[in-house]
Design an enzyme around this catalytic site. Sequence first.
Site, PDB file in Angstrom:
ATOM      1  N   HIS A  48      -3.539   5.819   3.609  1.00 25.38           N
ATOM      2  CA  HIS A  48      -4.259   4.607   3.206  1.00 25.38           C
ATOM      3  C   HIS A  48      -3.656   3.356   3.854  1.00 25.38           C
ATOM      4  O   HIS A  48      -4.365   2.535   4.451  1.00 25.38           O
ATOM      5  CB  HIS A  48      -4.209   4.505   1.682  1.00 25.38           C
ATOM      6  CG  HIS A  48      -5.221   3.608   1.059  1.00 25.38           C
ATOM      7  ND1 HIS A  48      -4.916   2.323   0.664  1.00 25.38           N
ATOM      8  CD2 HIS A  48      -6.519   3.795   0.715  1.00 25.38           C
ATOM      9  CE1 HIS A  48      -5.987   1.771   0.109  1.00 25.38           C
ATOM     10  NE2 HIS A  48      -6.969   2.643   0.123  1.00 25.38           N
ATOM     11  N   ASP A  82       0.832  -1.195   0.000  1.00 25.45           N
ATOM     12  CA  ASP A  82       0.000   0.000   0.000  1.00 25.45           C
ATOM     13  C   ASP A  82       0.869   1.248   0.000  1.00 25.45           C
ATOM     14  O   ASP A  82       1.930   1.256  -0.635  1.00 25.45           O
ATOM     15  CB  ASP A  82      -0.932  -0.038   1.225  1.00 25.45           C
ATOM     16  CG  ASP A  82      -2.297   0.537   0.926  1.00 25.45           C
ATOM     17  OD1 ASP A  82      -2.438   1.766   1.024  1.00 25.45           O
ATOM     18  OD2 ASP A  82      -3.210  -0.233   0.594  1.00 25.45           O
ATOM     19  N   SER A  99     -11.205  -1.106  -0.046  1.00 26.08           N
ATOM     20  CA  SER A  99      -9.842  -1.209   0.468  1.00 26.08           C
ATOM     21  C   SER A  99      -9.843  -1.710   1.901  1.00 26.08           C
ATOM     22  O   SER A  99      -9.049  -2.578   2.286  1.00 26.08           O
ATOM     23  CB  SER A  99      -9.152   0.158   0.437  1.00 26.08           C
ATOM     24  OG  SER A  99      -8.678   0.487  -0.834  1.00 26.08           O
TER      25      SER A  99
END
Length: 518
Positions: free
Chosen positions: A277, A203, A471
């Site tokens: 994220h 990520d 996600s």
Amino acid sequence: MTGDQPSDPLGDEGALGTPWLPSAAVLRRHGARVLDVGRGAGAPTVYRAGVLLAAEPPSLDRCNGVLASTGMQLTADPDARLRERADRRRVRTVHLAATPDSDPAQVDAWTALRALRESGHGDHLSLDHLLFGASLIEGSPLTEGSPLTEGSPLTEGSPLTEGSPSTGGSGGRRPVDLILPAPPLRRTAAELGDRRPVVAVLDTGIATHPWLDVPAPGQPMPVDGFTSIDTDLQAAILAGQERLIAAGNRLQRITDAWERPVRTGSVVGALDSHLGHGTFISGIVRQVAPDATVLAIRVMHSDGVVYESDLLTALDHLADQVEMAQAGTGGRMVDVVCLSLGYYVEDRGDARYNIRLKDRVNRLLAAGVVVAAAAGNHSTSREFFPAALPGVMSTGSFNPNDAKAMFSNDGPWVRFWAPGAALISTFPAVSGSRGPVWTAQAGNAAGRPARRESLDADDFSRGFASWSGSSFSAGLAAAEVAAVLLANAGTDPALRLSQLDTPSSRERASRALMAFPE
């Protein structure tokens, strides 16, 4: 920029209500273009304009003979033979350039690839796709820069619209002030009495956060901390990028495992769309499986972009590490891989060219590694890869009331579902430049703030956020698998994590997935 239509568009199946397109700034930043499959077929394919991926070394003379009429040529990599001898399975990137008498602006990987395939010389070549992080974002390509939404006092921070389904409150990240205690302390290695399960999170990397045992950048990572990194892998990703830059490609470097904003030249100071994220997903694992270890691998830029070639490099490395550990020749075990990212293939006929990604995922699956991947957020039934690959724990999103989230992709290829709307997790303690929309004086009471203001949606200094997207459903699925692996190991000696052989790894993975009926 939109490329030519592919030969086998998907028609109206899985049509989106609103087409998704990356912004022109994102395309320029990463040297990319859009291949819009058209006719309501869903989100388009995004690819690097000057790069092709090769399953085997291309014949430059034959390929360039075909490409002569297009004004393009493939160029040789001076180090290719050395890398071929080192490992023939490695991802191969091939640089595409203009011929001396042609305009460099006309270099287009899809045009070149179509010509090569039509001539019978392109079956071993494919696009270097851009994958995108599968989170809902405020400032998404659907609304970025729109005078109706961007910074407008009619919508931004207004008590009339804040949290409305048409604004960021329905899916965009928001700062929160968490008053719950931290998750349980991790058991020591001695208390655990077994190897910790490892969740590789490919990520945006890591950021300093006390829940994640992550120190300030540059400081050594703690021994047996919750989060770990792989400096050799990050160096390999950077080396591949440097070779492409030297060949004339435009792209952004990933220098290490730490979360960093992309370089845009902007002096505005706004936070990037996907900043945090990876830290958010790592926090989900920390909440669900505190005795696990997160291996944070940075392949995603803070604008949500992932280069397929970088992802393939990372998956190759992880598969190598697992296979060596299982053979007793070094390496490092990984039990779960979390891929909260994806892309749409050009058309059904081109699905076979997913072989580059499929081969590497299959290596991990064959080794007994669970691969959890996000189903995507475009409300389409069109396959989102790698989630749609066979054997992958493809994960769509539930709302808090257990209804399927409106944004989540769906279809027979989405085999698992998990909460993914308005989750709360860790976030870098950062503050952007937007500030509150409304401010007012609040009097002069002793010990009280001297101002009132609307929520500053860009101030994450408390280190926590609410966010939505598949996600985070995939991150939750990966975390729950790690928790089940630990629970199973505690009740069945045959499932102990310290048994590193391949059959034991496969059995552990199979038994863990039985806890999540499709």
